[in-house]
Design a protein around this motif. Structure first.
Motif, PDB file in Angstrom:
ATOM      1  N   ALA A 187       0.643  -1.264   0.072  1.00 18.23           N
ATOM      2  CA  ALA A 187      -0.046   0.095  -0.026  1.00 18.23           C
ATOM      3  C   ALA A 187       0.812   1.282   0.301  1.00 18.23           C
ATOM      4  CB  ALA A 187      -0.879   0.100   1.313  1.00 18.23           C
ATOM      5  N   MET A 188       1.807   1.245   0.644  1.00 19.67           N
ATOM      6  CA  MET A 188       2.842   2.213   0.766  1.00 19.67           C
ATOM      7  C   MET A 188       3.445   2.534  -0.800  1.00 19.67           C
ATOM      8  SD  MET A 188       4.697   1.516   4.306  1.00 19.67           S
ATOM      9  CE  MET A 188       5.670   3.239   4.397  1.00 19.67           C
ATOM     10  N   ALA A 189       3.891   1.474  -1.252  1.00 19.13           N
ATOM     11  CA  ALA A 189       4.449   1.704  -2.497  1.00 19.13           C
ATOM     12  C   ALA A 189       3.423   2.125  -3.674  1.00 19.13           C
ATOM     13  CB  ALA A 189       5.054   0.403  -2.924  1.00 19.13           C
ATOM     14  N   ASP A 190       2.194   1.567  -3.424  1.00 20.68           N
ATOM     15  CA  ASP A 190       1.134   2.164  -4.442  1.00 20.68           C
ATOM     16  C   ASP A 190       0.891   3.665  -4.349  1.00 20.68           C
ATOM     17  OD1 ASP A 190       1.277  -0.591  -5.455  1.00 20.68           O
ATOM     18  OD2 ASP A 190      -0.579  -1.043  -4.368  1.00 20.68           O
ATOM     19  N   GLY A 191       0.681   4.017  -3.179  1.00 26.25           N
ATOM     20  CA  GLY A 191       0.195   5.405  -2.845  1.00 26.25           C
ATOM     21  C   GLY A 191       1.406   6.390  -3.344  1.00 26.25           C
ATOM     22  N   SER A 192       2.611   6.162  -2.962  1.00 31.31           N
ATOM     23  CA  SER A 192       3.584   6.761  -3.532  1.00 31.31           C
ATOM     24  C   SER A 192       3.728   7.055  -4.926  1.00 31.31           C
ATOM     25  CB  SER A 192       4.916   6.113  -2.878  1.00 31.31           C
ATOM     26  OG  SER A 192       6.192   6.989  -3.341  1.00 31.31           O
ATOM     27  N   ASP A 193       3.773   5.678  -5.612  1.00 30.72           N
ATOM     28  CA  ASP A 193       3.657   5.650  -7.261  1.00 30.72           C
ATOM     29  C   ASP A 193       2.509   6.536  -7.877  1.00 30.72           C
ATOM     30  OD1 ASP A 193       5.782   3.712  -7.325  1.00 30.72           O
ATOM     31  OD2 ASP A 193       4.592   2.092  -7.421  1.00 30.72           O
ATOM     32  N   ASP A 194       1.408   6.537  -6.906  1.00 30.32           N
ATOM     33  CA  ASP A 194       0.327   7.463  -7.389  1.00 30.32           C
ATOM     34  C   ASP A 194       0.659   8.869  -7.442  1.00 30.32           C
ATOM     35  OD1 ASP A 194      -2.927   7.499  -8.418  1.00 30.32           O
ATOM     36  OD2 ASP A 194      -2.772   8.702  -6.227  1.00 30.32           O
ATOM     37  N   LEU A 195       1.357   9.356  -6.284  1.00 34.35           N
ATOM     38  CA  LEU A 195       1.842  10.531  -6.084  1.00 34.35           C
ATOM     39  C   LEU A 195       2.801  10.859  -7.390  1.00 34.35           C
ATOM     40  CD1 LEU A 195       1.988  10.970  -2.297  1.00 34.35           C
ATOM     41  CD2 LEU A 195       0.403  11.958  -3.529  1.00 34.35           C
ATOM     42  N   LEU A 196       3.535   9.892  -7.497  1.00 33.40           N
ATOM     43  CA  LEU A 196       4.530  10.270  -8.504  1.00 33.40           C
ATOM     44  C   LEU A 196       3.721  10.401  -9.968  1.00 33.40           C
ATOM     45  CD1 LEU A 196       7.387  10.529  -9.628  1.00 33.40           C
ATOM     46  CD2 LEU A 196       7.662   7.999  -9.608  1.00 33.40           C
ATOM     47  N   ARG A 197       2.973   9.593 -10.213  1.00 34.26           N
ATOM     48  CA  ARG A 197       2.299   9.916 -11.473  1.00 34.26           C
ATOM     49  C   ARG A 197       1.591  11.134 -11.555  1.00 34.26           C
ATOM     50  NH1 ARG A 197       1.531   4.003 -10.842  1.00 34.26           N
ATOM     51  NH2 ARG A 197      -0.442   4.462  -9.574  1.00 34.26           N
ATOM     52  N   ARG A 198       0.798  11.468 -10.671  1.00 31.43           N
ATOM     53  CA  ARG A 198       0.159  12.686 -10.886  1.00 31.43           C
ATOM     54  C   ARG A 198       1.032  13.941 -10.717  1.00 31.43           C
ATOM     55  NH1 ARG A 198      -3.843  11.739  -5.566  1.00 31.43           N
ATOM     56  NH2 ARG A 198      -4.212  13.786  -5.727  1.00 31.43           N
ATOM     57  N   TRP A 199       2.122  13.780 -10.249  1.00 30.13           N
ATOM     58  CA  TRP A 199       3.056  15.016 -10.405  1.00 30.13           C
ATOM     59  C   TRP A 199       3.541  15.048 -11.905  1.00 30.13           C
ATOM     60  CZ3 TRP A 199       5.667  19.082  -9.506  1.00 30.13           C
ATOM     61  CH2 TRP A 199       6.947  19.353 -10.072  1.00 30.13           C
ATOM     62  N   ILE A 200       3.928  13.756 -12.410  1.00 30.81           N
ATOM     63  CA  ILE A 200       4.488  13.651 -13.818  1.00 30.81           C
ATOM     64  C   ILE A 200       3.211  14.282 -14.856  1.00 30.81           C
ATOM     65  CG2 ILE A 200       5.006  12.364 -15.802  1.00 30.81           C
ATOM     66  CD1 ILE A 200       6.595  10.419 -13.628  1.00 30.81           C
ATOM     67  N   GLN A 201       1.959  14.007 -14.559  1.00 29.68           N
ATOM     68  CA  GLN A 201       0.817  14.213 -15.441  1.00 29.68           C
ATOM     69  C   GLN A 201       0.932  16.133 -15.349  1.00 29.68           C
ATOM     70  OE1 GLN A 201      -2.580  12.263 -13.960  1.00 29.68           O
ATOM     71  NE2 GLN A 201      -2.130  10.302 -14.875  1.00 29.68           N
ATOM     72  N   ARG A 202       1.005  16.616 -14.192  1.00 32.22           N
ATOM     73  CA  ARG A 202       0.892  18.056 -14.119  1.00 32.22           C
ATOM     74  C   ARG A 202       2.323  18.765 -14.224  1.00 32.22           C
ATOM     75  NH1 ARG A 202       0.715  16.642  -8.695  1.00 32.22           N
ATOM     76  NH2 ARG A 202       2.212  17.949  -7.120  1.00 32.22           N
ATOM     77  N   LEU A 203       3.394  18.132 -14.677  1.00 29.29           N
ATOM     78  CA  LEU A 203       4.539  18.659 -14.680  1.00 29.29           C
ATOM     79  C   LEU A 203       4.546  19.547 -15.578  1.00 29.29           C
ATOM     80  CD1 LEU A 203       7.725  18.400 -13.875  1.00 29.29           C
ATOM     81  CD2 LEU A 203       8.085  16.774 -15.659  1.00 29.29           C
ATOM     82  N   PRO A 204       4.086  19.513 -16.773  1.00 28.95           N
ATOM     83  CA  PRO A 204       4.231  20.700 -17.867  1.00 28.95           C
ATOM     84  C   PRO A 204       3.504  22.054 -17.244  1.00 28.95           C
ATOM     85  CG  PRO A 204       3.388  18.888 -18.886  1.00 28.95           C
ATOM     86  CD  PRO A 204       3.350  18.584 -17.341  1.00 28.95           C
ATOM     87  N   HIS A 205       2.692  22.002 -16.219  1.00 24.67           N
ATOM     88  CA  HIS A 205       1.833  23.217 -15.843  1.00 24.67           C
ATOM     89  C   HIS A 205       2.449  23.641 -14.440  1.00 24.67           C
ATOM     90  CE1 HIS A 205      -0.960  22.009 -18.789  1.00 24.67           C
ATOM     91  NE2 HIS A 205      -1.141  20.729 -18.160  1.00 24.67           N
ATOM     92  N   GLU A 206       3.787  22.958 -13.922  1.00 23.40           N
ATOM     93  CA  GLU A 206       4.270  23.630 -12.945  1.00 23.40           C
ATOM     94  C   GLU A 206       5.364  24.724 -13.119  1.00 23.40           C
ATOM     95  OE1 GLU A 206       4.124  22.897  -9.425  1.00 23.40           O
ATOM     96  OE2 GLU A 206       2.585  21.416  -9.576  1.00 23.40           O
ATOM     97  N   PRO A 207       5.415  25.671 -12.308  1.00 28.03           N
ATOM     98  CA  PRO A 207       6.485  26.679 -12.217  1.00 28.03           C
ATOM     99  C   PRO A 207       7.968  26.181 -12.688  1.00 28.03           C
ATOM    100  CG  PRO A 207       5.410  26.938 -10.514  1.00 28.03           C
ATOM    101  CD  PRO A 207       4.740  25.792 -10.826  1.00 28.03           C
ATOM    102  N   LEU A 208       8.662  26.568 -13.464  1.00 27.55           N
ATOM    103  CA  LEU A 208      10.048  26.388 -14.036  1.00 27.55           C
ATOM    104  C   LEU A 208      10.883  25.956 -12.814  1.00 27.55           C
ATOM    105  CD1 LEU A 208      10.687  28.673 -17.063  1.00 27.55           C
ATOM    106  CD2 LEU A 208       9.873  25.897 -16.907  1.00 27.55           C
ATOM    107  N   GLU A 209      10.763  26.566 -11.747  1.00 30.76           N
ATOM    108  CA  GLU A 209      11.750  26.239 -10.513  1.00 30.76           C
ATOM    109  C   GLU A 209      11.630  24.920  -9.836  1.00 30.76           C
ATOM    110  OE1 GLU A 209       8.616  29.427  -9.006  1.00 30.76           O
ATOM    111  OE2 GLU A 209       9.752  29.026 -10.843  1.00 30.76           O
ATOM    112  N   TRP A 210      10.105  24.697  -9.882  1.00 26.01           N
ATOM    113  CA  TRP A 210       9.875  23.611  -9.233  1.00 26.01           C
ATOM    114  C   TRP A 210      10.175  22.525 -10.025  1.00 26.01           C
ATOM    115  CZ3 TRP A 210       9.192  22.666  -4.273  1.00 26.01           C
ATOM    116  CH2 TRP A 210       8.649  23.489  -3.307  1.00 26.01           C
TER     117      TRP A 210
END
Length: 229
Positions: free
Chosen positions: A133-156
């Motif tokens: 469950a810990m691995a699945d939850g962390s993987d989900d957060l990572l996938r969501r970050w990658i999906q919104r990456l183009p919309h994040e500020p350049l410094e982040w």
């Protein structure tokens, strides 16, 4: 990391009591040392782990607010929060002036599951479920970050790091390395560093540290080759 206990763990076979903490306090009062396999299984759900992490890092919240961060419906969030409350992980928080609004808060800052009451297969399976469950939850957060990456500020975009390394250590060295890394990030932990103490542009950041051995490469070299289908 193993902490000496200052209270006795739940006894095997003892019936669960709703609202009764299913963990013992280690000498580090900020951590809960979970010993009850039923509590471990209750925690072994990605949405519950995400909501507990949300309450620990950013303070009390409603089920609806927890639902947004966990990606579930408010009714599902309410159910998961009640399950967490059953074992003392979360509990009611003071209201915000609206009596119809139920606020939840985390009752622990962190937890450890290094040892369970017995070494039987049921307890080991509960810990394995939590690790999944810990691995699945962390993987989900990572996938969501990658999906919104183009919309994040350049410094982040530049500051966020995803990388892998391979090291050669024995078990003692690996444990010591983890302790050193944990000590390094300690001053920045969200459940210790308040919004007022952090820079005004600070955000909650997920830190995922996974350190585990490869399969035994020597044994793999010596293993008989499997015939091709």
């Amino acid at each position: 990391m193993r902490y000496p206990l200052n209270s006795q763990p739940d006894q095997p076979g003892q019936p669960d009591q709703p609202g009764r903490p299913a963990w013992s306090r280690p000498l580090d009062e900020d951590r809960a040392y979970i010993t009850n396999p039923h509590a471990i299984r209750t925690l072994a759900h990605p949405s519950r782990l995400t909501m507990l992490r949300r309450l620990q890092a950013d303070g009390p919240a409603t089920a609806t607010e927890c639902a947004r961060i966990a990606g579930v419906t408010p009714s599902a969030a309410s159910y998961h929060l009640r399950q967490l409350a059953r074992y003392g992980f979360v509990g009611p928080a003071p209201g915000r002036g609206d009596r119809r609004e139920r606020i939840w808060q985390s009752l622990i800052r962190g937890y450890r599951i290094d040892e369970v009451e017995t070494s039987g297969p049921a307890q080991l399976e509960a810990e394995i479920q939590l690790q999944h469950a810990m691995a699945d939850g962390s993987d989900d957060l990572l996938r969501r970050w990658i999906q919104r990456l183009p919309h994040e500020p350049l410094e982040w975009q530049a500051a966020a790091m995803i990388g892998t390394k391979t090291i050669r250590v024995n078990a003692d060295e690996l444990g010591s390395l983890f302790e050193r890394i944990a000590e390094l990030i300690q001053p920045y932990l969200a459940n210790r560093r308040s919004t007022a103490q952090a820079p005004t542009d600070a955000r909650l950041v997920h830190v995922d540290l996974r350190m585990f051995p490869w399969e035994d490469t020597a044994a793999l070299r010596l293993a008989p080759e499997q015939p091709e289908n």
